[in-house]
Design a protein around this motif. Sequence first.
Motif, short mmCIF file in Angstrom:
data_model
loop_
_atom_site.label_atom_id
_atom_site.label_comp_id
_atom_site.label_asym_id
_atom_site.label_seq_id
_atom_site.Cartn_x
_atom_site.Cartn_y
_atom_site.Cartn_z
N VAL A 370 0.80 -1.06 -0.09
CA VAL A 370 -0.08 0.10 -0.07
C VAL A 370 0.84 1.21 -0.03
O VAL A 370 1.71 1.45 1.09
N LEU A 373 -2.84 5.59 1.60
CA LEU A 373 -4.05 5.13 2.32
C LEU A 373 -4.79 6.55 2.51
O LEU A 373 -4.35 7.24 3.58
N LEU A 384 -7.16 3.66 -1.88
CA LEU A 384 -5.51 3.11 -1.54
C LEU A 384 -5.01 3.30 -2.92
O LEU A 384 -5.50 3.02 -3.80
#
Length: 451
Positions: A370, A373, A384
């Motif tokens: 990720v 976010l 995301l």
Amino acid sequence: MKIIIVGCGKVGTTLAEQLNKENHDIIVIDKNAGVVNSISERIDVMGVVGNGAVNKVQMEAGIEDTDLLIATTNSDELNMLCCLIAKKAGNCHTIARIRNPEYDSQISYIREELGLSLAINPEMAAAMEISRLLRFPSAIKIDTFAKGKKEILKFIVPEHSVLNDMKVRDVLKRLNCNVLICAIEHNSEVVIPSGDSVIKAGDKISFIASPVESNEFFRQVGIDNTIIKTAMLVGGGKITYYVAKMLENTKIKVKILEQNAQRCNELSELLPKAMVIHGDASDQELLLQEGIGQTDAFASLTGFDEENIMLSLYAASQSKAKLITKINRIAFENVIDSMNLGSIIYPKLITAETILQYVRAMQNSMGSNVETLYKIVADRAEALEFKVVNEPCIVGIPLEKLELKENLLIAYIMRKGRFISPRGKDILEEGDRVIVVTTVTGLNDLKDILR
């Protein structure tokens, strides 16, 4: 992952709640036994009473097999010491909350010398969001992807907007604006829209676009993106200081109202370009005298939620200013969101988002980390940004053949500096970056978008 949180104040408690929801093994440390017991009873975490900077206390919490220690006490120095001891005792990742402006200029040195994975300043993070909102007043929330090339913006659909009763699929065709509507908040419901979803006046709409595209979109839907020339900030705390500092080199004239005379003197020395007024902002005559009716932006940034709410409601009754309201507690989020408070800033949630982003990247063993976010709506919707690695179950397969989870939208694909609005025939390639918007919270890896 096993995570130790030192300090059970607002930020520490919020983190414990958020990380517990994502099924991490959480241990909290605090000197106050009552606070530790209260958190342990309310959420499924283990508590240790003691000084988190003491090796024996960290050992009792299990530092030797801990993956991450997060220090969020009220003392920057104590937080740094906690992290230093944790690094020596457990060789784990460490995150410290460091708030004092005096440390800003040497934060990189501190991180390197102490081996910190992340140093987070909640007030500075909140100030950065406020400064973005002042530069783009039509939005009530702004976050950035792809190093600022794409933004996710939230706004409220006005009563007589052309968007009222329009289907999402018709937005591009009728307005000729290249934006992607990725979330609709209608009353208390949050949906990831399909092409047939209908937009209503009063809905909160989140959309993704470039800065140029978002400007054009607001113009087309009849929302005036007036340039802010004057801003009134109430409260002389750290957030106000950081906001005024960030606006020093802009054309925005800043006026600060603070009732503590000593703090006024400090701010006058630190912020020579700002006008600092000594007075109580709850005095309506003072606010009128200082021009609340004419100011372009009004931010209530005191340490008291109730006062901030009342000040913003009063400002709304006296002017058409861009409103920004700082809220520390989020227990009555639905009630607060229904008020006319403009952009609501939750410093502890901003901090939690940053740390959650780091935690998800840390726990991911597949490499599709990720990258970015954002919580679009508290715990109910996320945006995301993932980096694509060579994942056979996703790479090279047309999107229309992927069995994606419900309430999930692949918003954009970034490939070699080019943005692609994905269609069914498009595929993901190794090295791409992908923006995903979903109400399925807790995604850790790109493959988690599959059922």
